[in-house]
Design a protein around this motif. Structure first.
Motif, PDB file in Angstrom:
ATOM      1  N   ALA A   1       0.844  -1.193   0.000  1.00  0.00           N
ATOM      2  CA  ALA A   1       0.000   0.000   0.000  1.00  0.00           C
ATOM      3  C   ALA A   1       0.880   1.244   0.000  1.00  0.00           C
ATOM      4  CB  ALA A   1      -0.906  -0.009   1.217  1.00  0.00           C
TER       5      ALA A   1
ATOM      6  N   LYS B   1       2.375  -0.676   8.148  1.00  0.00           N
ATOM      7  CA  LYS B   1       1.053  -0.309   7.616  1.00  0.00           C
ATOM      8  C   LYS B   1       0.996  -0.526   6.108  1.00  0.00           C
ATOM      9  CE  LYS B   1      -0.865   0.909  11.414  1.00  0.00           C
ATOM     10  NZ  LYS B   1      -1.780  -0.049  12.028  1.00  0.00           N
TER      11      LYS B   1
ATOM     12  N   GLY C   1      -1.673  -3.094   4.157  1.00  0.00           N
ATOM     13  CA  GLY C   1      -2.635  -2.577   3.173  1.00  0.00           C
ATOM     14  C   GLY C   1      -2.312  -2.934   1.744  1.00  0.00           C
TER      15      GLY C   1
END
Length: 198
Positions: free
Chosen positions: A171, A190, A194
């Motif tokens: 992500a 993170k 994602g």
């Protein structure tokens, strides 16, 4: 400005390093002159040894002093998951996160037609060979979020699609235009959480 030739050569050598301009190179050169001779010799030896003793892992392309590298020989790693990165520095950044337990594949570059770098100039062929030989279920494309990194990710995803291997892209929790090596562990974590299918 005039410097004796040994200092000029030292300044020129420092300016070849990324992020080192002429003023910083002069400061570093004069700092080296103020160092103890043993420390300078140790510094020079460390540079030469790093260049001579390090190689690329024949399996994943990561920089190592043993072939295959420690990550490739680690029996606790998940063989069904390969994370593709551009540079060895990116492997180190990902390892600092401590969340990823799969394997890596280092491209040692990115596709950049403007710079004359095509797929044959980076470590793509050996990736495709690995995918044929290993039981990979997911390929995570973690190239940098730059134009070159995106082009490389798209190229690899198109190559891999016929194999049926799930291909994901991390992500964009990372800043666009940034490099993995400068991201903190939370941002990288993170970004991995994602990731999405391509």
């Amino acid at each position: 400005m005039y410097y004796p030739e040994p200092i000029s050569k030292l300044v020129d050598s420092f300016t070849k390093l990324p992020g080192i301009g002429p003023k910083t190179a002069v400061r570093l050169a004069f700092f080296v002159l103020s160092m103890e001779e043993d420390d300078v010799l140790e510094f020079g030896k460390a540079l030469v040894n790093a260049k001579r003793e390090l190689t690329h892992c024949s399996n994943c392309g990561h920089i190592t002093d043993k072939d295959p590298c420690n990550i490739c020989t680690d029996p606790n790693r998940d063989n069904t998951l390969i994370c593709v990165v551009q540079d060895p520095k990116d492997v180190i950044a990902m390892e600092k996160m401590k969340d990823f337990q799969g394997r890596y594949h280092v491209l040692n570059g990115a596709i950049s037609p403007m710079d004359g770098i095509g797929p044959e100039d980076i470590n793509v062929t050996s990736l495709i060979e690995r995918l044929k030989d290993e039981e990979v279920e997911e390929l995570i494309l973690a190239t940098n979020p730059t134009v070159e990194g995106e082009a490389t990710a798209m190229y690899i995803s198109r190559l891999v699609r016929p194999s049926g291997i799930r291909t994901t892209r991390i992500a964009h929790g990372l800043p666009v235009g940034g490099d993995l090596e400068y991201a903190d562990e939370v941002t990288l974590s993170k970004a991995m959480e994602g990731r999405r299918d391509l």
